[in-house]
Enzyme design. Structure first.
Site, PDB file in Angstrom:
ATOM      1  N   PRO A   9      33.834  14.821 -72.496  1.00  0.00           N
ATOM      2  CA  PRO A   9      33.673  13.672 -73.379  1.00  0.00           C
ATOM      3  C   PRO A   9      33.443  14.028 -74.840  1.00  0.00           C
ATOM      4  CG  PRO A   9      31.765  13.942 -71.955  1.00  0.00           C
ATOM      5  CD  PRO A   9      32.822  14.852 -71.432  1.00  0.00           C
ATOM      6  N   ASN A  10      34.102  13.260 -75.682  1.00  0.00           N
ATOM      7  CA  ASN A  10      33.972  13.308 -77.150  1.00  0.00           C
ATOM      8  C   ASN A  10      34.643  14.521 -77.784  1.00  0.00           C
ATOM      9  OD1 ASN A  10      32.351  10.881 -77.305  1.00  0.00           O
ATOM     10  ND2 ASN A  10      30.727  12.089 -76.345  1.00  0.00           N
ATOM     11  N   ARG A  17      34.342  14.690 -85.522  1.00  0.00           N
ATOM     12  CA  ARG A  17      33.023  14.437 -84.936  1.00  0.00           C
ATOM     13  C   ARG A  17      32.008  15.460 -85.452  1.00  0.00           C
ATOM     14  NH1 ARG A  17      31.380  16.460 -78.902  1.00  0.00           N
ATOM     15  NH2 ARG A  17      29.328  15.506 -78.873  1.00  0.00           N
ATOM     16  N   TYR A  22      30.328  20.932 -85.149  1.00  0.00           N
ATOM     17  CA  TYR A  22      31.489  21.305 -84.324  1.00  0.00           C
ATOM     18  C   TYR A  22      32.702  21.798 -85.115  1.00  0.00           C
ATOM     19  CZ  TYR A  22      28.712  18.899 -80.780  1.00  0.00           C
ATOM     20  OH  TYR A  22      27.694  18.521 -79.940  1.00  0.00           O
ATOM     21  N   ASN A  71      34.520  23.003 -71.031  1.00  0.00           N
ATOM     22  CA  ASN A  71      33.494  22.456 -71.908  1.00  0.00           C
ATOM     23  C   ASN A  71      33.283  21.024 -71.454  1.00  0.00           C
ATOM     24  OD1 ASN A  71      31.797  21.498 -73.845  1.00  0.00           O
ATOM     25  ND2 ASN A  71      32.946  22.307 -75.583  1.00  0.00           N
ATOM     26  N   ALA A  74      28.515  16.608 -72.941  1.00  0.00           N
ATOM     27  CA  ALA A  74      27.174  16.177 -72.511  1.00  0.00           C
ATOM     28  C   ALA A  74      27.034  16.123 -70.990  1.00  0.00           C
ATOM     29  CB  ALA A  74      26.848  14.823 -73.124  1.00  0.00           C
ATOM     30  N   ASP A  84      28.837  20.288 -58.378  1.00  0.00           N
ATOM     31  CA  ASP A  84      29.282  20.338 -56.974  1.00  0.00           C
ATOM     32  C   ASP A  84      30.779  20.618 -56.877  1.00  0.00           C
ATOM     33  OD1 ASP A  84      26.774  19.894 -55.952  1.00  0.00           O
ATOM     34  OD2 ASP A  84      27.113  17.793 -55.422  1.00  0.00           O
ATOM     35  N   GLU A  95      32.000  28.450 -68.400  1.00  0.00           N
ATOM     36  CA  GLU A  95      31.469  27.333 -69.194  1.00  0.00           C
ATOM     37  C   GLU A  95      31.485  27.719 -70.672  1.00  0.00           C
ATOM     38  OE1 GLU A  95      27.453  26.449 -68.012  1.00  0.00           O
ATOM     39  OE2 GLU A  95      27.075  25.187 -69.764  1.00  0.00           O
ATOM     40  N   HIS A  97      30.695  26.295 -74.855  1.00  0.00           N
ATOM     41  CA  HIS A  97      30.199  25.307 -75.824  1.00  0.00           C
ATOM     42  C   HIS A  97      30.490  25.834 -77.212  1.00  0.00           C
ATOM     43  CE1 HIS A  97      28.188  23.162 -72.647  1.00  0.00           C
ATOM     44  NE2 HIS A  97      27.730  24.327 -72.204  1.00  0.00           N
ATOM     45  N   ARG A 104      19.435  23.934 -79.953  1.00  0.00           N
ATOM     46  CA  ARG A 104      19.471  22.499 -80.255  1.00  0.00           C
ATOM     47  C   ARG A 104      18.380  21.762 -79.462  1.00  0.00           C
ATOM     48  NH1 ARG A 104      25.438  20.363 -79.946  1.00  0.00           N
ATOM     49  NH2 ARG A 104      24.419  18.630 -81.048  1.00  0.00           N
TER      50      ARG A 104
HETATM   51  C1  DQA Z   1      28.916  20.783 -76.517  1.00  0.00           C
HETATM   52  C2  DQA Z   1      27.385  20.763 -76.460  1.00  0.00           C
HETATM   53  C3  DQA Z   1      26.908  19.551 -75.697  1.00  0.00           C
HETATM   54  O1  DQA Z   1      25.483  19.519 -75.674  1.00  0.00           O
HETATM   55  C4  DQA Z   1      27.398  18.286 -76.380  1.00  0.00           C
HETATM   56  O2  DQA Z   1      26.991  17.142 -75.645  1.00  0.00           O
HETATM   57  C5  DQA Z   1      28.859  18.286 -76.600  1.00  0.00           C
HETATM   58  C6  DQA Z   1      29.484  19.509 -77.083  1.00  0.00           C
HETATM   59  C7  DQA Z   1      29.439  21.956 -77.385  1.00  0.00           C
HETATM   60  O3  DQA Z   1      30.609  22.293 -77.254  1.00  0.00           O
HETATM   61  O4  DQA Z   1      28.685  22.506 -78.199  1.00  0.00           O
HETATM   62  O5  DQA Z   1      29.533  17.275 -76.458  1.00  0.00           O
HETATM   63  O6  DQA Z   1      29.414  20.984 -75.201  1.00  0.00           O
END
Ligand code: DQA
Length: 138
Positions: A9-10, A17, A22, A71, A74, A84, A95, A97, A104
Site C-alpha cells: 500500500p501507498n 509521497r 521516501y 515491501n 504498513a 502466514d 523483506e 523497506h 522511526r
Molecule cells: C515502508 C515503511 C513502512 O513502515 C511504511 O508504512 C511504508 C513504507 C518503507 O519502505 O520504508 O509504507 O515499508
C-alpha cells in the site's frame, strides 16, 4: 532467474509521497534502472494497495519463482495473514523497506514478516531493492 518485486500500500505514490522520507523517484522509473543493472534476471513487478491481492500474488508465484522481494508497506506491521502466506509458500522472500523502520515510530519496529522472511533490508532508499536482488545472487 525469475524474481518478483511486490509492493504494498501507498508505494504506487513513490516520488510524490513524503519525498523527505521516501525520495523523489517513482518506482516505475527505478524499475527500468534495475532491469538495466540486472539484465540477466527476469524481474517481474506487482503493486497493490489491497492486502488480499498481495496474498493472492504470493500464492500465485510462490511455488515457481526463484525469489520474491516484498515491501508490504504498513501491512508489514499489522498483517498476520501476509506472514502466514509467506510461511505457506516455498519461494524465499526478502523483506525490504526504503526507510530505516527502526529509526522511526515504535509501531514500525514490529514486523510480522521478518521472522518468516529470508532476510530484511531497510534504510537504503530505492537502493534497498538493488541490495535485495543481489542477495539472491550470493
Ligand atoms: C515502508 C515503511 C513502512 O513502515 C511504511 O508504512 C511504508 C513504507 C518503507 O519502505 O520504508 O509504507 O515499508
Amino acid at each position: 532467474m525469475k524474481l518478483l518485486i511486490l509492493n504494498g500500500p501507498n508505494l504506487n505514490l513513490l516520488g510524490t509521497r513524503e519525498p523527505d522520507i521516501y525520495g523523489k523517484e517513482g518506482f516505475e522509473s527505478y524499475l527500468e534502472t534495475l532491469r538495466g543493472q540486472f539484465s540477466t534476471i527476469q524481474l517481474e513487478y506487482y503493486q497493490s494497495n489491497v492486502e488480499g491481492e498481495i496474498i493472492n500474488k504470493l500464492h500465485q508465484v510462490g511455488f515457481t519463482y526463484d525469489g520474491i522481494i516484498l515491501n508490504a508497506g504498513a501491512y508489514t506491521h499489522t498483517s498476520i495473514a501476509i506472514g502466514d502466506a509467506i510461511k505457506a509458500i516455498t519461494t524465499p522472500v526478502v523483506e525490504v523497506h526504503l526507510s530505516n523502520v527502526f529509526a522511526r515510530e515504535s509501531y514500525r519496529h514490529e514486523s510480522f514478516l521478518t521472522p518468516v522472511c529470508k532476510g530484511c533490508i531497510s534504510g537504503f532508499g530505492l537502493h534497498s531493492y538493488h541490495l535485495a536482488i543481489q542477495s539472491f545472487l550470493i
